[in-house]
Scaffold this active site. Structure first.
Site, PDB file in Angstrom:
ATOM      1  CB  SER A 283      -0.950  -0.047   1.205  1.00  0.00           C
ATOM      2  OG  SER A 283      -1.930   0.960   1.150  1.00  0.00           O
TER       3      SER A 283
ATOM      4  CG  ASP B  69      -5.494  -3.377  -3.946  1.00  0.00           C
ATOM      5  OD1 ASP B  69      -6.138  -2.447  -3.430  1.00  0.00           O
ATOM      6  OD2 ASP B  69      -4.346  -3.692  -3.581  1.00  0.00           O
TER       7      ASP B  69
ATOM      8  CG  HIS C 158      -5.380  -2.231  -0.195  1.00  0.00           C
ATOM      9  ND1 HIS C 158      -4.399  -2.176  -1.157  1.00  0.00           N
ATOM     10  CD2 HIS C 158      -4.914  -1.494   0.859  1.00  0.00           C
ATOM     11  CE1 HIS C 158      -3.392  -1.444  -0.724  1.00  0.00           C
ATOM     12  NE2 HIS C 158      -3.676  -1.021   0.495  1.00  0.00           N
TER      13      HIS C 158
END
Length: 554
Positions: free
Chosen positions: A375, A439, A532
């Protein structure tokens, strides 16, 4: 993506030819959701009133503001609206995260609901204590796996100093190294004691250091990174892992949705929030970005030899940085301000990690290093070597084994992408960007023919069946459009069904926790958020088909 038009040598030569006036020209754009009102937002949204849109922007050039407000209207609107919503729910998100962390750890440390009831009746309830070895993050509760996948293979190869060609071509070596990276990316969400315990006791590696550094976007110590080696002496591998977006941290999500950028001459436009997270400037005084990033500036670079030698005095570099930052943007008592700047710079992630990395590379002459993150951590992981290249840290970059990111947002424009591909693609690819299915975060900030931000590097894309594809860009690069929305929601239904059976079809290590199943249910409404989670990235690396990409090697 097309090959870069410049090489490292050309970059250095061109930089040497720049005069002071050119180096002092810096362009930037800052999106400030708090500046305009609701009526301004409505006029900009409904009637495309550029004058109203400009109220939300700040730039080095009025022409840039007007052009961006017109050409990139939709992405700026998304950035403004989402960040306003995130800001509105910032405190509730923080309190929810606090309660969720405490409750999850209360259950975990007391052996589940039944254990908690029994301990309560016996007066032996274990109360979770933050920042201890037993206090696990929300991410850790989503996916409780801590052991490496076939870890003996990677450690055995490192101990035996297996040849470069063998590790580059053997699938198990690549899979084991990527598994170490995703597990380290997941571990970066934990506190220092959990990180050290996992590295030493479970992975049987050497824990080097843990940093909680200053983030100028969030105005707090929130950029978290740790470093490990495969062994304490004569190490072959050094790994640097940056922490990603925390589920209940509004500022982290705000960074992902921020459209603000800063342009580095001859390199490209870079996401301003990510620069701030590394401690390379702050938007309240944009001159600070110039001080950190324009290494050919005479005042900043006094005494800098440009060699990037490992034996160069990093502390001296930092002191030069502090002096220039003071001269450009600070007023008042010299002694007091220099003390403040010295403390602040030493706490920023880029300088702290660079200093430690130099010392480790000098200590372990045969070691190469990997940078990784999930991320937001993935964005910082690829930005770190980007700034090393900018600072001409050539001796450090020669020892770079690879950059592996998971669910990483875009960090800059096409010019930056071409520049970095020239440094990370030769002689073999060194930058691998793993993307799972729908995602949302890798699709931020949004990108199409009119938008600014572009991905680069090798994209290893995994669909919801964990089938791997090597692509230049993930499918459906933006979440807009009816087809994308419908397919993403249908896919989230399949992922929820899969969560109940994956432990039976692939083994107990893939059984999903009740908390992860709850996240899948939430994903029916927000599929891009549920996708995610690191769980699917761990599964992708471990269950994905054999790779055909030749990866960087020892």
């Amino acid at each position: 993506m097309a090959a870069a038009t410049s090489t490292p040598t050309e970059f250095e030569e061109n930089s040497n030819d720049d005069d002071k006036s050119e180096m002092n020209i810096t362009n930037y754009l800052i999106v400030r959701p708090e500046k305009g009102g609701i009526l301004d937002l409505l006029r900009y949204l409904v009637w495309a009133d550029i004058g109203s849109g400009v109220k939300f922007l700040e730039s080095s050039d009025e022409g840039i503001m007007g052009g961006e407000a017109a050409d990139h209207r939709w992405i700026i609107l998304v950035s403004i609206i989402v960040r306003k919503i995130i800001s509105l729910f910032g405190k509730p998100m923080e309190y929810t995260g606090f309660v969720a962390d405490f409750f999850l750890n209360l259950l975990f440390q007391n052996g589940g609901i039944m254990g908690l009831v029994l301990n309560f009746l016996q007066g032996k309830v274990v109360t979770p204590q933050r920042d201890t070895e037993t206090f696990i993050s929300t991410i850790g509760h989503l996916d409780g796996r801590i052991d490496l996948y076939r870890d003996e293979n990677l450690l055995e190869q490192l101990d035996n100093s297996v040849s470069a060609e063998k590790i580059a071509t053997e699938e198990i070596g690549n899979r084991a190294l990527m598994d170490l990276c995703i597990m380290a990316s997941k571990l970066a969400y934990e506190n220092a004691k959990v990180v050290q315990s996992t590295v030493v006791q479970h992975w049987k590696m050497h824990f080097v250091d843990f940093y909680n550094c200053w983030n100028d976007f969030q105005k707090e110590m929130s950029t978290q990174v740790f470093i490990l080696c495969d062994k304490p002496k004569d190490a072959n591998l050094i790994l640097i892992s940056f922490r990603g977006t925390e589920p209940f941290d509004a500022d982290d999500w705000g960074t992902d949705f921020d459209y603000s950028w800063y342009e580095i001459p001859k390199l490209g436009r870079v996401h301003m929030g990510f620069l701030e997270a590394l401690g390379l400037g702050h938007r309240a005084d944009t001159a600070t970005f110039h001080n950190h990033l324009q290494m050919k500036s005479t005042s900043f670079n006094h005494g800098y030899d440009g060699s990037g030698s490992l034996s160069s005095n990093t502390d001296s570099d930092m002191e030069e940085n502090e002096r220039d930052q003071f001269s450009a943007s600070e007023e008042g008592t010299a002694v007091g301000h220099k003390k403040f700047l010295s403390e602040k710079v030493k706490k920023t992630a880029y300088y702290a990690v660079r200093k430690k990395l130099k010392s480790i590379l000098m200590e372990h002459k045969n070691a190469k290093f990997v940078v990784t993150g999930h991320s937001l951590g993935g964005a910082l992981a690829v930005l770190f070597p980007t700034v090393l290249v900018l600072h001409q840290q050539t001796d450090i970059m020669k020892r770079l084994l690879g950059v592996y990111t998971f669910g990483q947002p875009r960090i800059g424009n096409l010019q930056l992408a071409k520049f970095m591909e020239a440094h990370l693609e030769y002689p073999v690819p060194k930058y691998f960007r793993v993307v799972y299915s729908y995602d949302l975060v890798p699709r931020l900030p949004c990108d199409d023919k009119t938008f600014l931000y572009k991905h680069f590097g090798v994209c290893l894309y995994y669909n919801s069946l964990y089938i791997e594809q090597k692509l230049d860009e993930e499918p459906d690069p933006n979440f807009y459009g009816l087809r994308n929305v419908v397919s993403a929601h249908l896919n989230s239904v399949w992922e929820l069904i899969r969560s109940f059976v994956v432990g039976y079809t692939h083994g107990p290590m893939y059984k999903e926790s009740w908390f992860m199943i709850f996240a899948r249910i939430m994903g029916l409404a927000l599929p891009g958020i549920a996708a995610h989670c690191p769980t699917d990235y761990v599964n992708s690396v471990r269950l994905g088909k054999e790779r055909v990409v030749r990866m960087s090697s020892f």
